[in-house]
Design a protein around this motif. Structure first.
Motif, PDB file in Angstrom:
ATOM      1  N   ALA A  75      -9.213 -16.406  11.174  1.00 15.83           N
ATOM      2  CA  ALA A  75      -9.039 -17.558  10.296  1.00 15.83           C
ATOM      3  C   ALA A  75      -8.205 -17.194   9.068  1.00 15.83           C
ATOM      4  N   VAL A  76      -8.487 -16.019   8.495  1.00 17.02           N
ATOM      5  CA  VAL A  76      -7.729 -15.582   7.320  1.00 17.02           C
ATOM      6  C   VAL A  76      -6.267 -15.339   7.695  1.00 17.02           C
ATOM      7  N   TRP A  77      -6.043 -14.707   8.818  1.00 18.36           N
ATOM      8  CA  TRP A  77      -4.666 -14.442   9.234  1.00 18.36           C
ATOM      9  C   TRP A  77      -3.920 -15.734   9.556  1.00 18.36           C
ATOM     10  N   ALA A  78      -4.609 -16.700  10.132  1.00 18.09           N
ATOM     11  CA  ALA A  78      -3.960 -17.996  10.400  1.00 18.09           C
ATOM     12  C   ALA A  78      -3.542 -18.653   9.096  1.00 18.09           C
ATOM     13  N   ALA A  79      -4.410 -18.574   8.093  1.00 16.66           N
ATOM     14  CA  ALA A  79      -4.084 -19.146   6.784  1.00 16.66           C
ATOM     15  C   ALA A  79      -2.918 -18.390   6.138  1.00 16.66           C
ATOM     16  N   ALA A  80      -2.899 -17.065   6.308  1.00 12.74           N
ATOM     17  CA  ALA A  80      -1.810 -16.261   5.746  1.00 12.74           C
ATOM     18  C   ALA A  80      -0.485 -16.609   6.424  1.00 12.74           C
ATOM     19  N   VAL A  87       8.416  -5.461  -5.219  1.00 14.64           N
ATOM     20  CA  VAL A  87       7.058  -5.153  -5.671  1.00 14.64           C
ATOM     21  C   VAL A  87       6.072  -5.336  -4.512  1.00 14.64           C
ATOM     22  N   ALA A  88       6.245  -6.411  -3.765  1.00 19.28           N
ATOM     23  CA  ALA A  88       5.354  -6.679  -2.631  1.00 19.28           C
ATOM     24  C   ALA A  88       5.454  -5.580  -1.580  1.00 19.28           C
ATOM     25  N   HIS A  89       6.664  -5.085  -1.348  1.00 13.45           N
ATOM     26  CA  HIS A  89       6.850  -4.056  -0.317  1.00 13.45           C
ATOM     27  C   HIS A  89       6.162  -2.753  -0.714  1.00 13.45           C
ATOM     28  N   CYS A  90       6.326  -2.370  -1.973  1.00 11.85           N
ATOM     29  CA  CYS A  90       5.654  -1.150  -2.432  1.00 11.85           C
ATOM     30  C   CYS A  90       4.135  -1.358  -2.424  1.00 11.85           C
ATOM     31  N   SER A  91       3.706  -2.547  -2.803  1.00 17.49           N
ATOM     32  CA  SER A  91       2.267  -2.854  -2.806  1.00 17.49           C
ATOM     33  C   SER A  91       1.669  -2.699  -1.410  1.00 17.49           C
ATOM     34  N   THR A  92       2.351  -3.225  -0.399  1.00 15.51           N
ATOM     35  CA  THR A  92       1.862  -3.113   0.974  1.00 15.51           C
ATOM     36  C   THR A  92       1.739  -1.660   1.386  1.00 15.51           C
ATOM     37  N   ASN A  93       2.762  -0.865   1.091  1.00 15.67           N
ATOM     38  CA  ASN A  93       2.731   0.551   1.462  1.00 15.67           C
ATOM     39  C   ASN A  93       1.600   1.290   0.758  1.00 15.67           C
ATOM     40  N   LEU A  94       1.374   0.986  -0.519  1.00 18.65           N
ATOM     41  CA  LEU A  94       0.273   1.619  -1.244  1.00 18.65           C
ATOM     42  C   LEU A  94      -1.071   1.204  -0.651  1.00 18.65           C
ATOM     43  N   ALA A  95      -1.174  -0.064  -0.263  1.00  9.98           N
ATOM     44  CA  ALA A  95      -2.421  -0.547   0.336  1.00  9.98           C
ATOM     45  C   ALA A  95      -2.724   0.167   1.645  1.00  9.98           C
ATOM     46  N   LEU A  96      -1.697   0.404   2.442  1.00  9.34           N
ATOM     47  CA  LEU A  96      -1.903   1.054   3.741  1.00  9.34           C
ATOM     48  C   LEU A  96      -2.114   2.559   3.597  1.00  9.34           C
ATOM     49  N   ASP A 156       5.217  -9.847   2.828  1.00  9.51           N
ATOM     50  CA  ASP A 156       5.471  -8.446   3.142  1.00  9.51           C
ATOM     51  C   ASP A 156       4.313  -7.829   3.918  1.00  9.51           C
ATOM     52  N   ALA A 157       3.092  -8.205   3.588  1.00  3.19           N
ATOM     53  CA  ALA A 157       1.944  -7.679   4.330  1.00  3.19           C
ATOM     54  C   ALA A 157       2.021  -8.100   5.798  1.00  3.19           C
ATOM     55  N   LEU A 158       2.397  -9.334   6.044  1.00  2.00           N
ATOM     56  CA  LEU A 158       2.510  -9.800   7.429  1.00  2.00           C
ATOM     57  C   LEU A 158       3.657  -9.095   8.146  1.00  2.00           C
ATOM     58  N   ALA A 159       4.734  -8.793   7.418  1.00  2.00           N
ATOM     59  CA  ALA A 159       5.850  -8.056   8.027  1.00  2.00           C
ATOM     60  C   ALA A 159       5.379  -6.683   8.499  1.00  2.00           C
ATOM     61  N   ALA A 160       4.477  -6.070   7.743  1.00  5.45           N
ATOM     62  CA  ALA A 160       3.969  -4.746   8.116  1.00  5.45           C
ATOM     63  C   ALA A 160       3.205  -4.790   9.427  1.00  5.45           C
ATOM     64  N   VAL A 207      -4.780  -8.078   3.633  1.00  7.41           N
ATOM     65  CA  VAL A 207      -4.464  -9.510   3.804  1.00  7.41           C
ATOM     66  C   VAL A 207      -5.643 -10.366   3.337  1.00  7.41           C
ATOM     67  N   ILE A 208      -6.851  -9.949   3.660  1.00  6.70           N
ATOM     68  CA  ILE A 208      -8.043 -10.677   3.200  1.00  6.70           C
ATOM     69  C   ILE A 208      -8.084 -10.700   1.673  1.00  6.70           C
ATOM     70  N   ALA A 209      -7.808  -9.560   1.044  1.00  6.36           N
ATOM     71  CA  ALA A 209      -7.822  -9.480  -0.417  1.00  6.36           C
ATOM     72  C   ALA A 209      -6.777 -10.400  -1.029  1.00  6.36           C
ATOM     73  N   LEU A 210      -5.577 -10.438  -0.436  1.00 13.09           N
ATOM     74  CA  LEU A 210      -4.524 -11.311  -0.951  1.00 13.09           C
ATOM     75  C   LEU A 210      -4.915 -12.780  -0.821  1.00 13.09           C
ATOM     76  N   MET A 211      -5.483 -13.146   0.312  1.00 11.13           N
ATOM     77  CA  MET A 211      -5.851 -14.552   0.526  1.00 11.13           C
ATOM     78  C   MET A 211      -7.032 -14.934  -0.385  1.00 11.13           C
ATOM     79  N   ASP A 212      -7.921 -13.976  -0.672  1.00 10.57           N
ATOM     80  CA  ASP A 212      -8.987 -14.253  -1.642  1.00 10.57           C
ATOM     81  C   ASP A 212      -8.382 -14.539  -3.019  1.00 10.57           C
ATOM     82  N   ALA A 213      -7.361 -13.755  -3.387  1.00  9.99           N
ATOM     83  CA  ALA A 213      -6.706 -13.938  -4.684  1.00  9.99           C
ATOM     84  C   ALA A 213      -5.984 -15.283  -4.739  1.00  9.99           C
ATOM     85  N   LEU A 214      -5.473 -15.705  -3.577  1.00  7.53           N
ATOM     86  CA  LEU A 214      -4.770 -16.992  -3.515  1.00  7.53           C
ATOM     87  C   LEU A 214      -5.743 -18.141  -3.669  1.00  7.53           C
ATOM     88  N   GLY A 215      -7.010 -17.845  -3.336  1.00 13.74           N
ATOM     89  CA  GLY A 215      -8.043 -18.860  -3.505  1.00 13.74           C
ATOM     90  C   GLY A 215      -8.035 -19.892  -2.406  1.00 13.74           C
TER      91      GLY A 215
END
Length: 316
Positions: free
Chosen positions: A166-171, A228-237, A272-276, A308-316
């Protein structure tokens, strides 16, 4: 010259490199460098006529459809960045169409330092990465590089096994929307820990400093948020979702300017997270080769899901 199969330079390329050395210089050793995804990288130790040595780096693109464009962009970026506050290799020569070499190639100076992918010392390195990226975005080139390209679409996202559907569908729905308006900036387009060199002085994580930013083949013009998003994704992974979220904060603390609206910032972060998701196996292999054996494809997928869950939580 050390001539291990992996390190050996092909004959035509060897002749081309030799033509770009100083009088009396010769290649005395070659070493394959690991960590690159799209290129063969070799360090060439050059014997000088006075008995010393210096190092060059040879970048070769084998069986790449866009090799000419990539190498032309990298050569242009290195030329543009010479003399700026951004530490980059110096361009020695480029053969983007393989007119002289077996494959399209670029020869550049070697920078001191190494990539650092460890968790230790991350709290020191993240602000350094943020300040370096802000400095890149502050550049105002006389000639803009080409507009950024995003290859991911809502239809090409690969939802990890066991992910929250569900979260990924929303993303995925987020990136179906048009891109937000933005003010263009000079982008590295692949700014992440694997393309930044550090030196430790003193030899401790707290004494880290950046000595180089490499791999400018995807240089583009677009929103700062995208880099910024690209570096963020890499740091997250690499280090966990919290570090992906932290990087955007560090970038602003360093003086960088992101989109005004939270929803616009998160659009780029989610994109960018989805691209990863399409490249987990490809990007995680060099990390394992660099010593992060625990970063299996599966563990990286799990971190991506959590991010991705964390980002969608932040998006509200």
């Amino acid at each position: 010259m050390i001539n291990h199969d992996e390190a050996a330079v092909r004959p035509l390329t060897l002749a081309w490199v030799s033509r770009h050395l100083e009088v009396g210089e010769r290649i005395v050793e070659t070493e394959a460098l690991h960590g690159g995804i799209n290129a063969e990288m070799r360090r060439l130790t050059i014997g000088t006529r006075h008995g010393g040595t210096r190092d060059l780096v040879l970048r070769t693109l084998v069986n790449m459809e866009y090799a000419e464009d990539w190498l032309n962009r990298e050569a242009g970026a290195l030329t543009l960045l010479t003399g700026t506050d951004v530490p980059v290799p110096g361009l020695v020569a480029v053969d983007p169409t393989a007119a002289h070499c077996e494959y399209p190639s670029l020869l550049m100076t070697h920078l001191a330092g190494r990539t650092v992918l460890d968790d230790e010392g991350l709290e020191t390195r993240v602000p350094l990465l943020a300040r370096q990226l802000a400095a890149i975005h502050a550049l105002r080139p006389a000639e803009r590089p080409r507009k950024y390209v995003t290859l991911t679409t809502a239809d090409t996202v690969v939802v990890p096994k066991g992910a929250d559907a569900a979260v990924w569908a929303a993303a995925i729905d987020v990136i179906r929307k048009p891109a937000p308006p933005y003010e263009g900036r000079f982008l590295h387009r692949d700014f992440q820990p694997g393309n930044v060199l550090f030196a430790m002085s003193p030899p401790s994580p707290a004494g880290a400093r950046i000595t180089g930013v490499v791999d400018w083949a995807a240089t583009s013009w677009g929103p700062a948020d995208l880099d910024v998003a690209h570096c963020s994704t890499n740091l997250a992974l690499l280090h966990g979702p919290a570090w992906g979220l932290r990087f955007a904060e560090a970038y602003e603390e360093a003086g960088g300017v992101l989109a005004a609206a939270t929803s616009e910032r998160l659009y780029w972060q989610v994109r960018d997270a989805l691209a990863a998701s399409e490249e987990v196996q490809v990007v995680s292999q060099p990390w394992r080769e660099a010593g992060r054996a625990e970063l299996t494809t599966r563990s990286v997928e799990e971190r991506l899901d959590a991010y991705v869950i964390a980002l969608m939580d932040a998006l509200g």
